[in-house]
Design a protein around this motif. Structure first.
Motif, PDB file in Angstrom:
ATOM      1  N   LYS A  70       0.812  -1.222   0.000  1.00  0.00           N
ATOM      2  CA  LYS A  70       0.000   0.000   0.000  1.00  0.00           C
ATOM      3  C   LYS A  70       0.845   1.271   0.000  1.00  0.00           C
ATOM      4  CE  LYS A  70      -4.279  -1.721   2.005  1.00  0.00           C
ATOM      5  NZ  LYS A  70      -5.242  -1.617   3.121  1.00  0.00           N
ATOM      6  N   PHE A  71       1.907   1.273   0.814  1.00  0.00           N
ATOM      7  CA  PHE A  71       2.756   2.464   0.909  1.00  0.00           C
ATOM      8  C   PHE A  71       3.456   2.733  -0.422  1.00  0.00           C
ATOM      9  CE2 PHE A  71       6.980   4.298   1.787  1.00  0.00           C
ATOM     10  CZ  PHE A  71       6.587   5.526   2.324  1.00  0.00           C
ATOM     11  N   PHE A  72       4.099   1.693  -0.979  1.00  0.00           N
ATOM     12  CA  PHE A  72       4.825   1.853  -2.248  1.00  0.00           C
ATOM     13  C   PHE A  72       3.858   2.147  -3.395  1.00  0.00           C
ATOM     14  CE2 PHE A  72       7.617  -0.024  -5.704  1.00  0.00           C
ATOM     15  CZ  PHE A  72       8.484   1.059  -5.706  1.00  0.00           C
ATOM     16  N   GLY A  73       2.688   1.493  -3.337  1.00  0.00           N
ATOM     17  CA  GLY A  73       1.678   1.731  -4.368  1.00  0.00           C
ATOM     18  C   GLY A  73       1.216   3.172  -4.385  1.00  0.00           C
ATOM     19  N   LYS A  74       1.076   3.755  -3.193  1.00  0.00           N
ATOM     20  CA  LYS A  74       0.658   5.163  -3.101  1.00  0.00           C
ATOM     21  C   LYS A  74       1.724   6.079  -3.690  1.00  0.00           C
ATOM     22  CE  LYS A  74      -1.307   8.512   0.118  1.00  0.00           C
ATOM     23  NZ  LYS A  74      -1.690   8.793   1.513  1.00  0.00           N
ATOM     24  N   ILE A  75       2.983   5.769  -3.410  1.00  0.00           N
ATOM     25  CA  ILE A  75       4.087   6.557  -3.982  1.00  0.00           C
ATOM     26  C   ILE A  75       4.064   6.472  -5.505  1.00  0.00           C
ATOM     27  CG2 ILE A  75       6.601   6.679  -4.236  1.00  0.00           C
ATOM     28  CD1 ILE A  75       6.834   5.917  -1.298  1.00  0.00           C
ATOM     29  N   LEU A  76       3.898   5.250  -6.035  1.00  0.00           N
ATOM     30  CA  LEU A  76       3.872   5.072  -7.488  1.00  0.00           C
ATOM     31  C   LEU A  76       2.755   5.889  -8.136  1.00  0.00           C
ATOM     32  CD1 LEU A  76       4.578   1.249  -7.843  1.00  0.00           C
ATOM     33  CD2 LEU A  76       6.045   3.120  -8.615  1.00  0.00           C
ATOM     34  N   ARG A  77       1.576   5.863  -7.519  1.00  0.00           N
ATOM     35  CA  ARG A  77       0.456   6.638  -8.078  1.00  0.00           C
ATOM     36  C   ARG A  77       0.737   8.139  -8.029  1.00  0.00           C
ATOM     37  NH1 ARG A  77      -2.360   2.082  -6.176  1.00  0.00           N
ATOM     38  NH2 ARG A  77      -3.712   1.206  -7.799  1.00  0.00           N
TER      39      ARG A  77
END
Length: 196
Positions: A70-77
């Motif tokens: 979730k954390f890395f996914g938020k950064i990617l978005r």
């Protein structure tokens, strides 16, 4: 805080001196309107390198697995990446890419779908041709010429934009269109002025 701008600044400060990046043909990238930048793929650093050298804010596809955290996914978005399922037709990713282009923004693609193990330009997937034919975007071929070794020159070469209207009118297939794009990338990658 605009994470995209912060990331772009940090990668610029880090990568330009580390790899002595030299950009050729940046003026070939249209400053306005929908653009698809299609590049060869030799390293995990290719997306930020294209991002800091193109002059435009780019939306990249990234494999779906990277978004599971979730954390890395938020950064990617927040840095304009969106997920794609590899090895299958992902309708959501295709729709998402077309929406980006409809908003006159820039889509970054690595048509090979995976990194080249030997540095040679490989066969591209038909997705690049799909976006080229289904949008009004200009195609800008790009070649990253390595290797990625500290303090050795890394070249990023942008070719002239390709008007896709004749391909659309002649009902070219996505496969034919991708093959044409890959040939243009290969020409740039074999630039004698750089290798000679």
């Amino acid at each position: 805080m605009n994470l995209y701008k912060v990331g772009k600044f940090l990668f610029t400060v880090l990568l330009y001196p580390l790899y002595r990046i030299k950009v050729v043909g940046k003026k070939n990238i249209p400053k306005e309107g929908p653009v698809i930048i299609c590049s060869n793929h030799i390293s995990n650093l290719d997306p930020p390198v294209v991002g800091i050298t193109s002059g435009r804010n780019i939306h990249f596809m990234a494999k779906e697995e990277l978004f599971k955290n979730k954390f890395f996914g938020k950064i990617l978005r927040n840095v304009h990446a969106f997920p794609v399922k590899r090895g299958m037709k992902d309708r959501n990713a295709l729709r998402g890419g077309l929406k980006i282009l409809e908003q006159n923004e820039t889509l970054g693609l690595f048509p090979e779908g995976t990194r080249s193990k030997n540095g040679e330009v490989g066969q591209g997937l038909a997705g690049a041709g799909f976006f080229a034919l289904r949008s009004e975007a200009w195609i800008v071929p790009c070649a990253i010429i390595g290797p990625y070794k500290p303090f050795k020159r890394l070249w990023v070469v942008y070719g002239k934009p390709i008007d896709m209207s004749s391909y659309r009118e002649n009902k070219a297939t996505a496969r034919e269109t991708t093959d044409m794009i890959m040939k243009e990338i290969e020409k740039l990658a074999k630039n004698p002025k750089i290798h000679g």
